[in-house]
Structure formats: C-alpha cells, structure tokens
Design a protein around this motif. Structure first.
Motif, mmCIF file in Angstrom:
data_model
loop_
_atom_site.group_PDB
_atom_site.id
_atom_site.type_symbol
_atom_site.label_atom_id
_atom_site.label_comp_id
_atom_site.label_asym_id
_atom_site.label_seq_id
_atom_site.Cartn_x
_atom_site.Cartn_y
_atom_site.Cartn_z
ATOM 1 N N UNK A 87 0.848 -1.198 0.000
ATOM 2 C CA UNK A 87 0.000 0.000 0.000
ATOM 3 C C UNK A 87 0.883 1.247 0.000
ATOM 4 N N UNK A 88 0.681 2.190 -0.918
ATOM 5 C CA UNK A 88 1.519 3.389 -0.956
ATOM 6 C C UNK A 88 1.215 4.328 0.207
ATOM 7 N N UNK A 89 2.229 5.105 0.609
ATOM 8 C CA UNK A 89 2.045 6.086 1.682
ATOM 9 C C UNK A 89 1.362 7.336 1.137
ATOM 10 N N UNK A 90 0.878 8.180 2.041
ATOM 11 C CA UNK A 90 0.218 9.417 1.620
ATOM 12 C C UNK A 90 1.218 10.421 1.060
ATOM 13 N N UNK A 91 2.478 10.332 1.525
ATOM 14 C CA UNK A 91 3.493 11.285 1.090
ATOM 15 C C UNK A 91 3.475 12.587 1.857
ATOM 16 N N UNK A 92 2.629 12.677 2.868
ATOM 17 C CA UNK A 92 2.496 13.911 3.638
ATOM 18 C C UNK A 92 3.526 13.958 4.763
ATOM 19 N N UNK A 93 4.210 15.090 4.913
ATOM 20 C CA UNK A 93 5.092 15.309 6.051
ATOM 21 C C UNK A 93 4.281 15.849 7.214
ATOM 22 N N UNK A 94 4.625 15.423 8.431
ATOM 23 C CA UNK A 94 3.827 15.781 9.601
ATOM 24 C C UNK A 94 4.590 16.722 10.537
ATOM 25 N N UNK A 95 3.842 17.606 11.167
ATOM 26 C CA UNK A 95 4.375 18.471 12.217
ATOM 27 C C UNK A 95 3.548 18.223 13.475
ATOM 28 N N UNK A 96 4.201 17.992 14.618
ATOM 29 C CA UNK A 96 3.436 17.690 15.839
ATOM 30 C C UNK A 96 2.575 18.855 16.291
ATOM 31 N N UNK A 97 1.352 18.521 16.692
ATOM 32 C CA UNK A 97 0.434 19.545 17.207
ATOM 33 C C UNK A 97 0.380 19.507 18.737
ATOM 34 N N UNK A 98 0.882 18.412 19.325
ATOM 35 C CA UNK A 98 0.873 18.236 20.772
ATOM 36 C C UNK A 98 2.304 18.019 21.256
ATOM 37 N N UNK A 99 2.464 17.767 22.550
ATOM 38 C CA UNK A 99 3.788 17.443 23.094
ATOM 39 C C UNK A 99 3.691 16.123 23.843
ATOM 40 N N UNK A 100 4.683 15.241 23.613
ATOM 41 C CA UNK A 100 4.652 13.921 24.231
ATOM 42 C C UNK A 100 6.030 13.555 24.775
ATOM 43 N N UNK A 101 6.036 12.904 25.940
ATOM 44 C CA UNK A 101 7.260 12.490 26.614
ATOM 45 C C UNK A 101 7.158 10.999 26.939
ATOM 46 N N UNK A 102 8.259 10.281 26.746
ATOM 47 C CA UNK A 102 8.299 8.866 27.113
ATOM 48 C C UNK A 102 9.396 8.628 28.144
ATOM 49 N N UNK A 103 9.054 7.939 29.217
ATOM 50 C CA UNK A 103 10.026 7.481 30.207
ATOM 51 C C UNK A 103 10.138 5.965 30.096
ATOM 52 N N UNK A 104 11.356 5.490 29.886
ATOM 53 C CA UNK A 104 11.574 4.044 29.841
ATOM 54 C C UNK A 104 11.720 3.539 31.275
ATOM 55 N N UNK A 105 10.838 2.643 31.669
ATOM 56 C CA UNK A 105 10.877 2.077 33.015
ATOM 57 C C UNK A 105 11.629 0.749 32.950
#
Length: 451
Positions: free
Chosen positions: A319-337
């Motif tokens: 399946x082909x990709x949309x080709x759209x580049x994305x810019x984040x609208x929110x902020x997300x943080x990950x902590x590795x436990x």
C-alpha cells in the motif's frame, strides 16, 4: 493483506504489534522462550510456539526455529519488532527465500545502512550533512593517526558494526589515541565479532535528534517529525520527547527534508529513523539509520495520531504512503521504566513483581507486558514498561508525567521510576537545556532512610 503475522520478538513490542494486528483483522503467532511462557504476548496472540530455552542465541536469535514456527503455523509474514533480528540482513533474506514477507527492510537495505561506515558514505552521496572523519573503515593504527590529525581533536572512534555504545571511544589528545584504538577494537570484536573501526569528529555539546520516516515500494518517503533522545546513560536512551525543545521551525524543515532525501535516495521501504547529532549552533550531521521500528515510536504516534505499526504492515503489503510530512500539534514524553536500581549504578533487578498499580487518566499511555505475579527474567533487556504522557504543551506533559509516575507502583523489584521522578524536577530538564552529556553531571539523590 496478510492473513497471519508471526511476531519474532518478546515483551512490550510483541504485545504492541499483536494489538494492531487484531485491530486489522490479522491473525497472530507469538514465539517465546521457555522463561517467557507466562508473558502477555503469549497469552494475547492467536497461537504461540516455543522456540527454545532462555538464552537469546537459542531462541529469539535462532533463525531456523523462527522460520520453522512460521511454516508450521502458515504465517505469511514476520514482524521482527526492534532488537534481536530486526536489522539482520540474513534473516530478512531467509524470510524472502521462504516466501514469508519480512515486515522491515530488505537484506540489501540492511547491509547498506546497518554498517555505519557504509551508511555514512551513502549519505554523503545523497548530499546529507555528515560528521567530518574517515571516508570508511580505518585499516591500521598509522591510518588512524593520520585521520585524527586531519579531522582535528577531539575525535570519536566507533565500531562499524556497533550499537548501544559498544566499541566507542572519545579521544581528546593524541597521546590517548593508541589505548583507545586497542580497547575499542577489542570491545567491538567481543560484542559483534567484528573489529572494524571508523572515526568522526567529536561533536561538543551535542543533542541526539532523530527523524521518523516512512517509505513505500514506489520510492516515495515522508517524515513524521523529530524526537529528542538526548537524555542517555552510556549511550542508552532513558527518556525521549517530541517536539524537541531545541528545535526551531526552520531546523525542523531542514532536518525533515534531509531525512526524506536520504530515504528516497536509497529507495527505503518501511518505517525507519534517520538519526542526527545537532551541535549547539544547530548544525546537524547524519549519525546512523535504524531500519526498524524504534522503542520510542509511541511519542510520535501520540502527537500526530498515527499508528506506525499499522503503517509498517500496510507498506509491507504494497500500500503506498500518503506522502504527507507531519508536524506535531501536541507534546509527548516517554520514560523508559527499567527493572534496575538507580541508586546502585542502575544495576539490573530481575525478580517477581508482587504489586503493580498502573497509572491512567487523560493523556497517559502505558506500553508494558508485565503484571502482578510476573517474573522478570535476567536473560534479556531490563526495560519492562514505557510510560508516555501527551498534552497541549511541554509544561503540561511534564506535569502529567510527574503525576503518572507518582501513581505508578511496582513492588518486588527495583525500577527506574524514582530516577524519572527526579529528572522531571531537574531545572535544566524543565528548561529544555540538556545534551547527551546531561547524565554525566546528574546526581541521583537517595531517599532518606528512617532512623
């Protein structure tokens, strides 16, 4: 579309893949070692096959056993997750020879980009900025001296087949070069069976910023913005966030375009990550490419509402990709436990979890395969969970993470939860003022014991 996917991995990433497969109506096969029989990925899959004893080399790295499991269950595709065989060119090739779709890079692509020296040469051809240094493998110590002198100190010696910080040495003075050359080669030979070395200019005050890309079989690629992975200990990431507090709109556009350029130049198919070092002047340099899904992919999913595992499967199915580049609208943080004791040098802490209370609430995501009564084996990586918080702003995401960490209770083993609690209070972290050297000066305060 695939009818049945075998997940050639364990733990939280295996469970993560199984969940998306279920949503897509695809049957799943879990593989497991004898010590993982009670893991959730085994319980949640449609079928499960034991592929060997605890040692990775006899189970999760045993290609013949995994292929046999795929054949006896009639799986038409294999998802390798991350780690283990996810970037193994031979495994990718054997899957192809057995008419099993490898949901990842081709053997040729892994060979081209998995070797860091070859990858750097390829990126130079593509016009992507690279760190100054050797043009390829350094064959002799005499050549090493010449390259170091030409590049200018400080320099970084790196194992061409390296990863996880193995075979890396920073050298600040010429008189330290010989010891670094000998020890790095010995470590690389022991870890990877290969002592090939190359050299780069040591970037001072660097940030580790990676761009998530997806490419399809038509040769098109797009980027899904950046992740800042600069909080590391011994080159192992501890926490990640997106967007990077160091990023500007102009820099994001430049790095995103460079990553897409790189992916399209090599006609990359699937999900991958172009990793860059960014200096204090916001100059960026190609570091390496990961031809697989990353541990930290959930934060990208959260800020752009995009299932990367689903996209991997769709691309693998043609399946082909949309080709759209994305810019984040929110902020997300990950902590590795991790099941490690942060007050004793992050010493591994395997054992049985006696109590577990998972955090919840709006904007909180927990990716884990453990539960109360689960025994963490000593045989594998110590990461047992990924805690992700997402909000409108960075300050809100940090506040949410503090609250979620306070709610997160794991008893029976030591974990890195107390470290992350302290990190979320550190003034430099709160200000977004950190580099890959941050942990060198970070002092973990031990809890006060009662008299």
């Amino acid at each position: 579309m695939f009818k049945k996917i075998l997940v050639a991995n364990r733990g939280e990433i295996a469970l993560r893949v199984i969940r998306t497969c279920k949503e897509m109506g695809i049957k799943t096969v879990a593989v497991y070692s004898t010590v993982d029989a009670e893991s959730l990925h085994v319980k949640f899959a449609d079928e499960a096959v034991c592929i060997g004893p605890a040692a990775s080399k006899d189970s999760y790295l045993k290609i013949s056993n995994i292929i046999a499991a795929a054949e006896i269950t009639n799986a038409d595709a294999i998802h390798p997750g991350y780690g283990f065989l996810s970037e193994n060119a031979r495994f990718s090739k054997i899957c192809e020879e057995h008419n099993i779709k490898f949901i990842g890079a081709t053997a040729e692509m892994i060979d081209r980009m998995g070797d860091k020296s070859n990858a750097k040469a390829t990126m130079k051809e593509a016009g992507v900025p690279c760190v100054p240094g050797s043009d390829g493998i350094i064959l002799t110590y005499e050549e090493c001296e010449k390259v170091a002198k030409k590049t200018g100190y400080p320099v970084m010696l790196k194992a061409s087949a390296g990863g996880g910080g193995k075979g890396m040495r920073a050298v600040w003075k010429p008189e330290k070069l010989k010891d670094a050359w000998d020890s790095a080669r010995q470590e690389s030979k022991a870890a990877f069976g290969n002592d090939d070395m190359y050299m780069e200019k040591l970037i001072e005050e660097p940030r580790h910023i990676e761009i998530q890309i997806v490419g399809d079989s038509t040769g098109r690629a797009c980027h899904l913005s950046e992740r800042d992975c600069s909080i590391q200990r011994r080159h192992q990431k501890l926490t990640e966030e997106t967007p990077s507090p160091f990023m500007t709109d102009e820099l994001r556009e430049k790095m995103g375009n460079a990553a897409v350029k790189a992916a399209e130049y090599i006609k990359y198919e699937g999900a991958g990550t172009i990793e860059f070092l960014v200096d204090k002047h916001r100059n960026f340099y190609f570091m390496e490419m990961n031809t697989r899904i990353q541990v930290e992919h959930p934060i990208t999913e959260q800020v752009i509402d995009f299932d990367l595992i689903r996209e991997q499967i769709l691309v693998a199915a043609g399946v082909p990709i949309s080709g759209k580049n994305y810019t984040p609208k929110l902020h997300s943080i990950e902590c590795r436990i991790n099941a490690e004791d942060p007050f004793n040098g992050f010493r591994p802490s395997p054992g049985t979890i006696t109590t577990l209370h998972a955090p919840g609430g709006h904007g909180v995501r927990l990716d884990t395969h453990v539960y109360a009564g689960y025994t963490i084996p000593p045989n594998y990586d110590s990461m047992i969970a990924k805690l992700i918080t997402t909000a409108q702003t960075r300050d809100e995401a940090i506040s949410k993470m503090k609250r979620a960490l306070d709610e997160f209770v794991i008893e029976g083993v030591k974990t890195t939860i107390p470290f992350h609690r302290q990190l979320m209070e550190h003034p430099d972290y709160l200000a977004g003022n950190y580099t890959t050297k941050f942990m060198e000066d970070f002092v973990i305060e031990k809890p006060k014991t009662e008299e």
